[in-house]
Every structure is written in structure tokens, then in C-alpha cells.
Scaffold this motif. Structure first.
Motif, mmCIF file in Angstrom:
data_model
loop_
_atom_site.group_PDB
_atom_site.id
_atom_site.type_symbol
_atom_site.label_atom_id
_atom_site.label_comp_id
_atom_site.label_asym_id
_atom_site.label_seq_id
_atom_site.Cartn_x
_atom_site.Cartn_y
_atom_site.Cartn_z
ATOM 1 N N ASP A 113 1.001 -1.122 0.101
ATOM 2 C CA ASP A 113 0.042 0.160 -0.038
ATOM 3 C C ASP A 113 0.999 1.175 0.151
ATOM 4 O OD1 ASP A 113 -2.898 -0.989 0.298
ATOM 5 O OD2 ASP A 113 -1.739 -1.974 1.813
ATOM 6 N N VAL A 114 0.491 2.122 -0.828
ATOM 7 C CA VAL A 114 1.355 3.337 -1.279
ATOM 8 C C VAL A 114 0.954 4.372 -0.484
ATOM 9 C CG1 VAL A 114 2.348 4.992 -2.682
ATOM 10 C CG2 VAL A 114 2.071 2.801 -3.589
ATOM 11 N N LEU A 115 1.717 4.881 0.729
ATOM 12 C CA LEU A 115 1.296 5.941 1.516
ATOM 13 C C LEU A 115 1.736 7.250 0.854
ATOM 14 C CD1 LEU A 115 2.397 4.560 4.947
ATOM 15 C CD2 LEU A 115 0.670 4.018 3.871
ATOM 16 N N ASN A 116 2.892 7.439 0.367
ATOM 17 C CA ASN A 116 3.463 8.605 -0.381
ATOM 18 C C ASN A 116 3.895 8.420 -1.593
ATOM 19 O OD1 ASN A 116 2.891 10.693 1.616
ATOM 20 N ND2 ASN A 116 4.317 9.917 2.726
ATOM 21 N N ALA A 117 3.691 8.739 -2.656
ATOM 22 C CA ALA A 117 4.099 8.465 -4.210
ATOM 23 C C ALA A 117 4.923 9.675 -4.656
ATOM 24 C CB ALA A 117 3.108 8.225 -4.960
ATOM 25 N N ASP A 118 6.341 9.254 -4.820
ATOM 26 C CA ASP A 118 7.069 10.369 -5.602
ATOM 27 C C ASP A 118 7.943 9.521 -6.529
ATOM 28 O OD1 ASP A 118 8.526 12.652 -6.211
ATOM 29 O OD2 ASP A 118 9.800 12.326 -4.507
ATOM 30 N N GLY A 119 7.376 8.669 -7.504
ATOM 31 C CA GLY A 119 7.938 7.923 -8.288
ATOM 32 C C GLY A 119 8.656 6.763 -7.738
ATOM 33 N N GLY A 120 8.538 5.755 -8.856
ATOM 34 C CA GLY A 120 9.166 4.388 -8.408
ATOM 35 C C GLY A 120 8.503 3.498 -7.195
ATOM 36 N N THR A 121 6.980 3.670 -7.345
ATOM 37 C CA THR A 121 6.455 3.095 -6.225
ATOM 38 C C THR A 121 6.250 1.502 -6.492
ATOM 39 O OG1 THR A 121 4.210 3.114 -7.480
ATOM 40 C CG2 THR A 121 4.845 4.736 -5.838
ATOM 41 N N ARG A 122 6.312 1.169 -7.658
ATOM 42 C CA ARG A 122 6.127 -0.599 -8.029
ATOM 43 C C ARG A 122 7.541 -1.039 -7.593
ATOM 44 N NH1 ARG A 122 4.833 -0.716 -13.997
ATOM 45 N NH2 ARG A 122 3.795 1.282 -13.376
ATOM 46 N N CYS A 123 8.624 -0.382 -7.746
ATOM 47 C CA CYS A 123 10.054 -0.612 -7.453
ATOM 48 C C CYS A 123 10.198 -0.937 -6.011
ATOM 49 C CB CYS A 123 11.184 0.208 -8.098
ATOM 50 S SG CYS A 123 10.981 -0.078 -9.913
ATOM 51 N N ALA A 124 9.918 0.192 -5.308
ATOM 52 C CA ALA A 124 9.861 0.410 -3.915
ATOM 53 C C ALA A 124 9.069 -0.837 -3.243
ATOM 54 C CB ALA A 124 9.615 1.585 -3.453
ATOM 55 N N ALA A 125 7.738 -1.158 -3.703
ATOM 56 C CA ALA A 125 6.916 -2.412 -3.262
ATOM 57 C C ALA A 125 7.747 -3.650 -3.314
ATOM 58 C CB ALA A 125 5.637 -2.155 -4.171
ATOM 59 N N ILE A 126 8.168 -3.939 -4.546
ATOM 60 C CA ILE A 126 8.963 -5.086 -4.631
ATOM 61 C C ILE A 126 9.941 -5.509 -3.753
ATOM 62 C CG2 ILE A 126 10.515 -6.365 -6.110
ATOM 63 C CD1 ILE A 126 8.801 -5.428 -8.488
ATOM 64 N N THR A 127 10.855 -4.263 -3.446
ATOM 65 C CA THR A 127 12.075 -4.257 -2.605
ATOM 66 C C THR A 127 11.530 -4.398 -1.047
ATOM 67 O OG1 THR A 127 13.376 -2.794 -4.163
ATOM 68 C CG2 THR A 127 14.013 -3.116 -1.884
ATOM 69 N N GLY A 128 10.332 -3.772 -0.743
ATOM 70 C CA GLY A 128 10.054 -3.960 0.787
ATOM 71 C C GLY A 128 9.330 -5.279 0.847
ATOM 72 N N ALA A 129 8.345 -5.604 -0.336
ATOM 73 C CA ALA A 129 7.836 -6.999 -0.033
ATOM 74 C C ALA A 129 8.927 -8.007 -0.008
ATOM 75 C CB ALA A 129 7.006 -7.101 -1.449
ATOM 76 N N TRP A 130 9.990 -8.177 -0.459
ATOM 77 C CA TRP A 130 10.945 -9.171 -0.265
ATOM 78 C C TRP A 130 11.448 -9.120 1.191
ATOM 79 C CZ3 TRP A 130 15.732 -9.821 1.883
ATOM 80 C CH2 TRP A 130 16.260 -11.198 1.747
ATOM 81 N N VAL A 131 11.495 -7.936 2.001
ATOM 82 C CA VAL A 131 11.684 -8.129 3.198
ATOM 83 C C VAL A 131 10.915 -8.751 4.138
ATOM 84 C CG1 VAL A 131 12.337 -6.379 5.414
ATOM 85 C CG2 VAL A 131 13.501 -6.203 2.817
ATOM 86 N N ALA A 132 9.640 -8.238 3.662
ATOM 87 C CA ALA A 132 8.015 -8.895 4.704
ATOM 88 C C ALA A 132 8.130 -10.297 4.227
ATOM 89 C CB ALA A 132 7.124 -8.056 3.921
ATOM 90 N N LEU A 133 8.371 -10.601 3.175
ATOM 91 C CA LEU A 133 8.385 -12.156 2.853
ATOM 92 C C LEU A 133 9.422 -12.706 3.616
ATOM 93 C CD1 LEU A 133 7.491 -14.636 0.952
ATOM 94 C CD2 LEU A 133 9.026 -13.644 -0.588
ATOM 95 N N ALA A 134 10.692 -12.302 3.727
ATOM 96 C CA ALA A 134 11.763 -13.077 4.436
ATOM 97 C C ALA A 134 11.366 -13.142 5.959
ATOM 98 C CB ALA A 134 12.940 -12.168 4.214
ATOM 99 N N ILE A 135 10.731 -12.067 6.335
ATOM 100 C CA ILE A 135 10.421 -12.171 7.734
ATOM 101 C C ILE A 135 9.392 -13.074 8.038
ATOM 102 C CG2 ILE A 135 9.358 -10.806 9.748
ATOM 103 C CD1 ILE A 135 10.729 -8.439 8.265
ATOM 104 N N ALA A 136 8.307 -13.286 7.279
ATOM 105 C CA ALA A 136 7.022 -14.314 7.414
ATOM 106 C C ALA A 136 7.774 -15.459 7.582
ATOM 107 C CB ALA A 136 6.039 -14.124 6.316
ATOM 108 N N LEU A 137 8.787 -15.896 6.477
ATOM 109 C CA LEU A 137 8.990 -17.313 6.366
ATOM 110 C C LEU A 137 9.890 -17.786 7.466
ATOM 111 C CD1 LEU A 137 10.061 -17.161 2.341
ATOM 112 C CD2 LEU A 137 8.282 -18.580 3.348
#
Length: 238
Positions: A113-137
Motif C-alpha cells: 500500500d502506497v502511503l506517499n508516491a514520488d516515483g518508483g512505487t512499484r520498485c519500492a513495493a517489490i524491494t519492501g515486499a521481499w523483506v516482509a516475505l523473508a520475515i514471514a518465512l
């Protein structure tokens, strides 16, 4: 002013959603994305009995994440094509991170979920989602299923405006708006390896075509940026 090959200030805040199996708030400059991972002991019906898991994603922008308010897509009754495209990109990018057989018949949903958008939201989402995924696993004692590290960054050629000009890493909104060539790059590498591989390289000539040499230079710039992002991911998980 940032150098052409310099990322925006980057940070990860872990545990931002206490009920999620894994979560982080990733900030790249003024682009802020809340990422969470939810693990379920089931898979979609079409995958039952295959002995494999599944990774999927949902993506959305909050109404005031941009300069003007936009209605929630739920209020409109349907998702925009851009939203569908981005969440599919996030899902297939993060499936590269996991051995689905080792995961077993489980599904992990990544919410971005994008709280603030200033370019590159899909790239930031992928990068952050990997961290969340690693924590969950790790929390589920399934760390062996995490076989690749994944990050993403934008690159482009900016030839006008008062800011950075040339081949630029990690475009802000104004740079992205002015870019003659605009690219998004997703990279992966084995958890115990060094060599990067491409997951996605989306390149578009916005106001002009571009050469093979320019494409190669943008690719190299993006891969260097992905390595910096991976170093930050690894550092925050230690």
C-alpha cells in the motif's frame, strides 16, 4: 543534489503491522510503501494436490498518496489497469524468491500500500515486499524456502528540467515525468551467491527511441542500484 548513480535515502521499518506474519515500511526518498506478508495453510483451488505453494500480491495507492486526492478503487467498483499490471509484476517477481515445492501447499499474499508516491512505487513495493516475505518465512520456520533475494529500481534518461540530467538511477516523480527513456528493472540473486539475474526489464522510449548502447548502460546502472538495495535488505534483517 544526488549523483546520477545515487539512490534516494533508503530505510526499512520492520514490524509496522503487528498482526502480519511479516511487515515493513520501506522509504525511498518521499516514496513510502507499507508492505506486509500473510501466510495461509492453503493454496488456490487450481493448485491443490500439486505439493507446491503460491505467492501472490495486491497493490494500491491511498487517496492522498499523490498531489491530488484519488478515489479508492473499491469505491469505484473496479481496479485500474495500472493496478492490475503492478500487482502481477510484484507477484511474479517475488515468486522468483521462493522454492514453491519447499514452501509446500501454502499461500503467501503480499500487500503493498502506497502511503506517499514520488516515483518508483512499484520498485519500492517489490524491494519492501521481499523483506516482509523473508520475515514471514523465518517466523514460520520456512527460511529454506527463500532461495533468492529480489530488489527493483527505476532508471531513465533525463534530458530536460533543472535537476539531474543524463542516465539517472532511482527516478523521482519529476525526473520520471521528464524522462525521455523510462525503465524499471527487477533483479534476483541466489541467497548464497553473488551473480545477479534479470527478472524483469521494462524499457520505454517516452519521447524518443534509444540505442542498444543506451539500453546496456541503463541495465548496468539498474543492476548496480539493485545491489545497493540488496545490501540494505540484508543489513536490516540481521
Amino acid at each position: 543534489m544526488r549523483l546520477l548513480d545515487q539512490l534516494r535515502p533508503l530505510s526499512f521499518e520492520l514490524g509496522t503491522q503487528v498482526h502480519a506474519d511479516g511487515s515493513c515500511l520501506v522509504k525511498l526518498g518521499n516514496t513510502h510503501v507499507l508492505c506486509s506478508a500473510s501466510l495461509e495453510e492453503k493454496v488456490p483451488g487450481w493448485m491443490r494436490g500439486k505439493g507446491e505453494g503460491w505467492i501472490t500480491a495486491e497493490y494500491g495507492m491511498l487517496p492522498r498518496s499523490t498531489h491530488t486526492r484519488t478515489d479508492r478503487e473499491a469505491a469505484r467498483g473496479k481496479q485500474q489497469g495500472r493496478t492490475v499490471e503492478i500487482q502481477r509484476l510484484i507477484g511474479r517477481s517475488l515468486r522468483q524468491a521462493v522454492d514453491l515445492k519447499t514452501l509446500g501447499e501454502r499461500q503467501i499474499t503480499l500487500d503493498c500500500d502506497v502511503l506517499n508516491a514520488d516515483g518508483g512505487t512499484r520498485c519500492a513495493a517489490i524491494t519492501g515486499a521481499w523483506v516482509a516475505l523473508a520475515i514471514a518465512l523465518k517466523k514460520a520456520e520456512l527460511s529454506l524456502a527463500l532461495v533468492r533475494q529480489v530488489s527493483a529500481v527505476s532508471v531513465g534518461i533525463v534530458e530536460s528540467g533543472e535537476g539531474r540530467r543524463g542516465q539517472v538511477l532511482d527516478l523521482e516523480y519529476e525526473e520520471d515525468h521528464l524522462a525521455a527513456v523510462d525503465c524499471n528493472l527487477v533483479a534476483a540473486r541466489p541467497m548464497a551467491g553473488l551473480d545477479l539475474e534479470l527478472v524483469e526489464f521494462q524499457s520505454t522510449g517516452e519521447s524518443r527511441s534509444f540505442t542498444k548502447q543506451e539500453a546496456t548502460a541503463l541495465l548496468d546502472l539498474g543492476l548496480a542500484g539493485c545491489l545497493q538495495l540488496m545490501a540494505a535488505q540484508t543489513g536490516v534483517l540481521k
